[in-house]
Design a protein around this motif. Structure first.
Motif, PDB file in Angstrom:
ATOM      1  N   GLN A   4       0.847  -1.202   0.000  1.00 10.08           N
ATOM      2  CA  GLN A   4       0.000   0.000   0.000  1.00 10.08           C
ATOM      3  C   GLN A   4       0.880   1.249   0.000  1.00 10.08           C
ATOM      4  O   GLN A   4       1.830   1.349   0.765  1.00 10.08           O
ATOM      5  CB  GLN A   4      -0.902  -0.028   1.232  1.00 10.08           C
ATOM      6  CG  GLN A   4      -1.791   1.188   1.340  1.00 10.08           C
ATOM      7  CD  GLN A   4      -3.006   0.948   2.235  1.00 10.08           C
ATOM      8  OE1 GLN A   4      -3.798   0.056   2.002  1.00 10.08           O
ATOM      9  NE2 GLN A   4      -3.131   1.764   3.257  1.00 10.08           N
ATOM     10  N   VAL A   5       0.516   2.218  -0.863  1.00 10.36           N
ATOM     11  CA  VAL A   5       1.292   3.469  -0.911  1.00 10.36           C
ATOM     12  C   VAL A   5       0.459   4.692  -0.543  1.00 10.36           C
ATOM     13  O   VAL A   5       0.998   5.747  -0.237  1.00 10.36           O
ATOM     14  CB  VAL A   5       1.934   3.693  -2.301  1.00 10.36           C
ATOM     15  CG1 VAL A   5       2.965   2.608  -2.593  1.00 10.36           C
ATOM     16  CG2 VAL A   5       0.886   3.753  -3.397  1.00 10.36           C
ATOM     17  N   ALA A   6      -0.853   4.535  -0.616  1.00  7.82           N
ATOM     18  CA  ALA A   6      -1.768   5.600  -0.194  1.00  7.82           C
ATOM     19  C   ALA A   6      -3.040   4.879   0.225  1.00  7.82           C
ATOM     20  O   ALA A   6      -3.162   3.673   0.000  1.00  7.82           O
ATOM     21  CB  ALA A   6      -2.053   6.566  -1.338  1.00  7.82           C
ATOM     22  N   GLU A   7      -3.965   5.600   0.846  1.00 11.02           N
ATOM     23  CA  GLU A   7      -5.171   4.951   1.375  1.00 11.02           C
ATOM     24  C   GLU A   7      -5.798   4.006   0.346  1.00 11.02           C
ATOM     25  O   GLU A   7      -6.341   4.443  -0.669  1.00 11.02           O
ATOM     26  CB  GLU A   7      -6.188   6.031   1.775  1.00 11.02           C
ATOM     27  CG  GLU A   7      -7.392   5.472   2.508  1.00 11.02           C
ATOM     28  CD  GLU A   7      -8.532   6.487   2.540  1.00 11.02           C
ATOM     29  OE1 GLU A   7      -8.250   7.699   2.518  1.00 11.02           O
ATOM     30  OE2 GLU A   7      -9.692   6.054   2.558  1.00 11.02           O
ATOM     31  N   GLY A   8      -5.690   2.709   0.597  1.00  9.74           N
ATOM     32  CA  GLY A   8      -6.299   1.706  -0.270  1.00  9.74           C
ATOM     33  C   GLY A   8      -5.563   1.450  -1.571  1.00  9.74           C
ATOM     34  O   GLY A   8      -5.845   0.478  -2.259  1.00  9.74           O
ATOM     35  N   VAL A   9      -4.621   2.303  -1.933  1.00  7.93           N
ATOM     36  CA  VAL A   9      -3.964   2.192  -3.236  1.00  7.93           C
ATOM     37  C   VAL A   9      -2.732   1.289  -3.115  1.00  7.93           C
ATOM     38  O   VAL A   9      -1.888   1.485  -2.252  1.00  7.93           O
ATOM     39  CB  VAL A   9      -3.539   3.579  -3.777  1.00  7.93           C
ATOM     40  CG1 VAL A   9      -2.808   3.432  -5.107  1.00  7.93           C
ATOM     41  CG2 VAL A   9      -4.755   4.483  -3.913  1.00  7.93           C
ATOM     42  N   LEU A  10      -2.674   0.274  -3.992  1.00 12.39           N
ATOM     43  CA  LEU A  10      -1.624  -0.740  -3.910  1.00 12.39           C
ATOM     44  C   LEU A  10      -0.720  -0.680  -5.142  1.00 12.39           C
ATOM     45  O   LEU A  10      -1.168  -0.329  -6.235  1.00 12.39           O
ATOM     46  CB  LEU A  10      -2.263  -2.131  -3.812  1.00 12.39           C
ATOM     47  CG  LEU A  10      -3.263  -2.322  -2.668  1.00 12.39           C
ATOM     48  CD1 LEU A  10      -4.040  -3.616  -2.862  1.00 12.39           C
ATOM     49  CD2 LEU A  10      -2.558  -2.327  -1.320  1.00 12.39           C
ATOM     50  N   ILE A  11       0.536  -1.070  -4.912  1.00 10.31           N
ATOM     51  CA  ILE A  11       1.532  -1.082  -5.981  1.00 10.31           C
ATOM     52  C   ILE A  11       2.075  -2.495  -6.124  1.00 10.31           C
ATOM     53  O   ILE A  11       2.309  -3.181  -5.133  1.00 10.31           O
ATOM     54  CB  ILE A  11       2.732  -0.173  -5.598  1.00 10.31           C
ATOM     55  CG1 ILE A  11       2.296   1.265  -5.411  1.00 10.31           C
ATOM     56  CG2 ILE A  11       3.850  -0.270  -6.623  1.00 10.31           C
ATOM     57  CD1 ILE A  11       1.819   1.915  -6.664  1.00 10.31           C
ATOM     58  N   HIS A  12       2.285  -2.902  -7.359  1.00 12.26           N
ATOM     59  CA  HIS A  12       2.944  -4.174  -7.641  1.00 12.26           C
ATOM     60  C   HIS A  12       4.173  -3.836  -8.471  1.00 12.26           C
ATOM     61  O   HIS A  12       4.062  -3.345  -9.584  1.00 12.26           O
ATOM     62  CB  HIS A  12       1.981  -5.081  -8.426  1.00 12.26           C
ATOM     63  CG  HIS A  12       2.417  -6.508  -8.507  1.00 12.26           C
ATOM     64  ND1 HIS A  12       3.168  -7.001  -9.547  1.00 12.26           N
ATOM     65  CD2 HIS A  12       2.202  -7.551  -7.678  1.00 12.26           C
ATOM     66  CE1 HIS A  12       3.383  -8.297  -9.356  1.00 12.26           C
ATOM     67  NE2 HIS A  12       2.815  -8.654  -8.235  1.00 12.26           N
ATOM     68  N   GLU A  13       5.368  -4.076  -7.907  1.00 14.67           N
ATOM     69  CA  GLU A  13       6.593  -3.694  -8.617  1.00 14.67           C
ATOM     70  C   GLU A  13       7.185  -4.871  -9.360  1.00 14.67           C
ATOM     71  O   GLU A  13       7.400  -5.936  -8.790  1.00 14.67           O
ATOM     72  CB  GLU A  13       7.631  -3.121  -7.639  1.00 14.67           C
ATOM     73  CG  GLU A  13       8.833  -2.527  -8.375  1.00 14.67           C
ATOM     74  CD  GLU A  13       9.971  -2.127  -7.450  1.00 14.67           C
ATOM     75  OE1 GLU A  13       9.735  -1.332  -6.527  1.00 14.67           O
ATOM     76  OE2 GLU A  13      11.088  -2.619  -7.654  1.00 14.67           O
ATOM     77  N   SER A  14       7.455  -4.647 -10.651  1.00 18.02           N
ATOM     78  CA  SER A  14       8.057  -5.689 -11.478  1.00 18.02           C
ATOM     79  C   SER A  14       9.569  -5.704 -11.298  1.00 18.02           C
ATOM     80  O   SER A  14      10.173  -4.662 -11.041  1.00 18.02           O
ATOM     81  CB  SER A  14       7.726  -5.421 -12.947  1.00 18.02           C
ATOM     82  OG  SER A  14       8.492  -6.260 -13.784  1.00 18.02           O
ATOM     83  N   ASN A  20       6.079  -0.118 -12.117  1.00 17.99           N
ATOM     84  CA  ASN A  20       5.043  -0.105 -11.082  1.00 17.99           C
ATOM     85  C   ASN A  20       3.651  -0.237 -11.688  1.00 17.99           C
ATOM     86  O   ASN A  20       3.240   0.594 -12.485  1.00 17.99           O
ATOM     87  CB  ASN A  20       5.109   1.212 -10.296  1.00 17.99           C
ATOM     88  CG  ASN A  20       6.386   1.328  -9.505  1.00 17.99           C
ATOM     89  OD1 ASN A  20       6.736   0.422  -8.749  1.00 17.99           O
ATOM     90  ND2 ASN A  20       7.109   2.428  -9.682  1.00 17.99           N
ATOM     91  N   ALA A  21       2.942  -1.293 -11.284  1.00 16.34           N
ATOM     92  CA  ALA A  21       1.512  -1.409 -11.588  1.00 16.34           C
ATOM     93  C   ALA A  21       0.754  -0.815 -10.399  1.00 16.34           C
ATOM     94  O   ALA A  21       1.185  -0.954  -9.253  1.00 16.34           O
ATOM     95  CB  ALA A  21       1.128  -2.869 -11.771  1.00 16.34           C
ATOM     96  N   VAL A  22      -0.342  -0.147 -10.678  1.00 21.51           N
ATOM     97  CA  VAL A  22      -1.073   0.546  -9.621  1.00 21.51           C
ATOM     98  C   VAL A  22      -2.507   0.017  -9.554  1.00 21.51           C
ATOM     99  O   VAL A  22      -3.178  -0.082 -10.589  1.00 21.51           O
ATOM    100  CB  VAL A  22      -1.102   2.069  -9.880  1.00 21.51           C
ATOM    101  CG1 VAL A  22      -1.792   2.798  -8.730  1.00 21.51           C
ATOM    102  CG2 VAL A  22       0.311   2.615 -10.078  1.00 21.51           C
ATOM    103  N   VAL A  23      -2.942  -0.312  -8.343  1.00 27.48           N
ATOM    104  CA  VAL A  23      -4.287  -0.838  -8.110  1.00 27.48           C
ATOM    105  C   VAL A  23      -5.059   0.163  -7.254  1.00 27.48           C
ATOM    106  O   VAL A  23      -4.653   0.477  -6.134  1.00 27.48           O
ATOM    107  CB  VAL A  23      -4.217  -2.194  -7.363  1.00 27.48           C
ATOM    108  CG1 VAL A  23      -5.616  -2.703  -7.044  1.00 27.48           C
ATOM    109  CG2 VAL A  23      -3.430  -3.219  -8.166  1.00 27.48           C
TER     110      VAL A  23
END
Ligand SMILES: [Zn+2]
Length: 267
Positions: A4-14, A20-23
């Motif tokens: 998590q990088v911000a409220e509810g926002v997730l990152i998947h790093e390749s 960076n993919a952002v969810v």
């Protein structure tokens, strides 16, 4: 693995180029921005999402470069958006019967076998001037410009203080100009930096397409660093940029810098 990088926002790093993919969670499911590069990584992301009971309800590609256009069947069949210019650029690419072979040439040989191209670039172009991504979640503002690639969009999620920068404002990659048939790539880049500077005050978290996540203090610092690079390129002046040279994270960046310098001094 998601973080998590911000409220509810997730990152998947390749592992590929620190992509960076952002969810971004919405009401009925998540928005997925620039999903990733290797098939196994996107499958892992798909599993992580389904394990937490989330489905992808919308995708977005920040710009029409192969590493931002990929998809995995496990992520489902949600509409995948981009700007109209992004979609048009991808459409032209895919209209060539040999597009898979052409794109494979741009992928580093050591990973080309691991990058699934079958679902690449199936982008729905949003009408020119669309201000926000059409989805049921926090408002995502589209900041379109002409730096780096045609129809490149940065995304601003004001209520999370989050800027998804696409291929700008990286701590590991220099500004890479769009040198294909562009009249003034330097000015295009500087104009895009001004657009990002215009929203910088509201940004607490900066997610570049490649590189480290930045905090509020990094937003202007990276804008300034990118601008200094572009000015140095324009003036062909001596460069003191840690992203190029012996301290660089990626040694191939020096080659990109040399090619940009040569291209611009030839004009
Ligand atoms: Zn790119």
């Amino acid at each position: 693995m998601l973080r998590q990088v911000a409220e509810g926002v997730l990152i998947h790093e390749s592992e590929f180029c620190q992509s960076n993919a952002v969810v971004v969670p919405g009401r009925a499911g998540v928005l997925l921005i620039d999903p990733g590069v290797r098939g196994s990584e996107m499958a892992c992301l798909a599993n992580d999402l389904s394990d937490s009971g989330q489905t992808v309800v919308a995708g977005f590609s920040t710009h029409p470069h192969w590493d931002h256009l990929l998809w995995h069947a496990g992520l489902g069949a949600a509409p995948r958006y981009g700007t109209a210019r992004c979609a048009a650029t991808v459409g032209a690419l895919l209209s060539d019967a040999r597009w898979q072979a052409r794109i494979a040439q741009w992928i580093p040989p050591d990973i080309v076998e691991q990058v699934p191209l079958d679902l690449l670039g199936l982008i729905t172009g949003l009408p020119a001037g669309t201000a926000r991504i059409p989805w049921d979640g926090p408002q995502v503002r589209i900041i379109e410009h002409h730096a780096h690639a045609p129809g490149h969009a940065a995304l601003l999620i004001e209520e999370r203080g989050l800027l998804v920068a696409g291929d700008m404002l990286s701590d590991v990659l220099i500004p890479m100009l769009d040198l294909n048939d562009t009249a003034d790539p330097i000015e295009d880049y500087l104009a895009a930096l001004r657009l990002l500077e215009g929203v910088a005050d509201g940004v607490d978290v900066l997610v570049p397409g490649h590189g480290s996540i930045g905090g509020a203090d990094q937003v202007r610092a990276r804008i300034d660093q990118d601008r200094a690079y572009v000015h140095a390129l324009r003036n062909a002046s001596l460069l003191g940029d840690p992203r190029v040279g012996p301290l660089a994270t990626f040694d191939w960046v020096s080659g990109v810098h040399e090619r940009q310098l040569q291209h611009l001094t030839r004009r």
